[in-house]
Design a protein around this motif. Structure first.
Motif, PDB file in Angstrom:
ATOM      1  N   SER A  22       0.832  -1.221   0.000  1.00  0.00           N
ATOM      2  CA  SER A  22       0.000   0.000   0.000  1.00  0.00           C
ATOM      3  C   SER A  22       0.862   1.265   0.000  1.00  0.00           C
ATOM      4  N   PHE A  24       1.433   2.840   2.481  1.00  0.00           N
ATOM      5  CA  PHE A  24       0.732   3.694   3.445  1.00  0.00           C
ATOM      6  C   PHE A  24       1.174   3.270   4.843  1.00  0.00           C
ATOM      7  N   VAL A  26       1.631   3.509   8.895  1.00  0.00           N
ATOM      8  CA  VAL A  26       0.865   3.970  10.063  1.00  0.00           C
ATOM      9  C   VAL A  26       1.654   3.635  11.328  1.00  0.00           C
ATOM     10  N   ASN A  42       1.834  -0.843  11.051  1.00  0.00           N
ATOM     11  CA  ASN A  42       1.169  -1.820  10.191  1.00  0.00           C
ATOM     12  C   ASN A  42       2.199  -2.755   9.565  1.00  0.00           C
ATOM     13  N   GLU A  44       2.304  -5.527   6.575  1.00  0.00           N
ATOM     14  CA  GLU A  44       1.593  -6.109   5.440  1.00  0.00           C
ATOM     15  C   GLU A  44       2.196  -7.455   5.067  1.00  0.00           C
ATOM     16  N   THR A  51      -2.614  -8.681   6.386  1.00  0.00           N
ATOM     17  CA  THR A  51      -2.109  -7.415   6.939  1.00  0.00           C
ATOM     18  C   THR A  51      -2.734  -7.120   8.298  1.00  0.00           C
ATOM     19  N   CYS A  53      -3.081  -3.957  11.194  1.00  0.00           N
ATOM     20  CA  CYS A  53      -2.953  -2.506  11.359  1.00  0.00           C
ATOM     21  C   CYS A  53      -2.067  -2.145  12.548  1.00  0.00           C
ATOM     22  N   ALA A  54      -1.567  -0.916  12.509  1.00  0.00           N
ATOM     23  CA  ALA A  54      -0.722  -0.395  13.582  1.00  0.00           C
ATOM     24  C   ALA A  54      -1.438  -0.417  14.936  1.00  0.00           C
ATOM     25  N   GLU A  55      -2.701   0.001  14.929  1.00  0.00           N
ATOM     26  CA  GLU A  55      -3.445   0.126  16.191  1.00  0.00           C
ATOM     27  C   GLU A  55      -3.605  -1.226  16.871  1.00  0.00           C
ATOM     28  N   THR A  82      -8.145   8.447  10.854  1.00  0.00           N
ATOM     29  CA  THR A  82      -8.700   7.779  12.037  1.00  0.00           C
ATOM     30  C   THR A  82      -8.532   6.268  11.899  1.00  0.00           C
ATOM     31  N   PRO A  83      -8.635   5.516  12.994  1.00  0.00           N
ATOM     32  CA  PRO A  83      -8.483   4.060  12.934  1.00  0.00           C
ATOM     33  C   PRO A  83      -9.595   3.407  12.101  1.00  0.00           C
ATOM     34  N   CYS A  84      -9.259   2.313  11.457  1.00  0.00           N
ATOM     35  CA  CYS A  84     -10.248   1.571  10.665  1.00  0.00           C
ATOM     36  C   CYS A  84     -11.294   0.939  11.593  1.00  0.00           C
TER      37      CYS A  84
END
Ligand code: THU
Length: 128
Positions: A22, A24, A26, A42, A44, A51, A53-55, A82-84
């Motif tokens: 991506s 992208f 985070v 994150n 991937e 993948t 996510c960072a959160e 914002t978070p997914c």
């Protein structure tokens, strides 16, 4: 820990993102009630759906280290997103009103929201 310090940690976490697909990156810095901070980026995979996510990486690192009491989350995202939805749900499990600092790639604060604003009427442990 100041908001700026937490945002700087999110920037440092973002630098470790593995996001070749991506592009992208985070970064997340999760402050616990005892002052400890857990970082997530994150990660991937060539099998894209794997993948993470960072959160969620930050939450899972904290829980694995024995922490479940979260005070604040700082993010570093290009453009300060914002978070997914999946991450909102995972955060809700432990901290339904978690304050979230929305930082950009330089750690500049672009906004602040509470998790319950992002995930109103959430399904959580009390719903079972
Ligand atoms: N991503 C996160 O790490 N956190 C979010 O809340 C949104 C999306 C990651 C997943 C993927 O590696 C990349 O950003 C693009 O979706």
């Amino acid at each position: 820990m100041s908001n700026d310090e937490l945002l700087r940690k999110a920037v440092a976490a973002r630098a470790r993102a593995y996001s070749p697909y991506s592009k992208f990156a985070v970064g997340a810095a999760l402050l616990c009630a005892d002052g400890e901070v857990f970082l997530g980026c994150n990660v991937e995979n060539a099998s894209y759906g794997l993948t993470i996510c960072a959160e969620r990486n930050a939450v899972f690192a904290a829980v694995a280290a024995g922490r479940r009491d979260f005070a604040m989350l700082a993010l570093s995202v290009s453009g300060a997103g914002t978070p997914c939805g999946a991450c909102r749900q995972v955060l809700n499990e432990f901290a339904p009103r978690l304050p979230i600092l929305l930082g950009d790639e330089d750690g500049k604060l672009r906004g602040e929201v509470s998790l319950d604003q992002l995930l109103p009427n959430a399904f959580g442990p009390g719903s079972l």
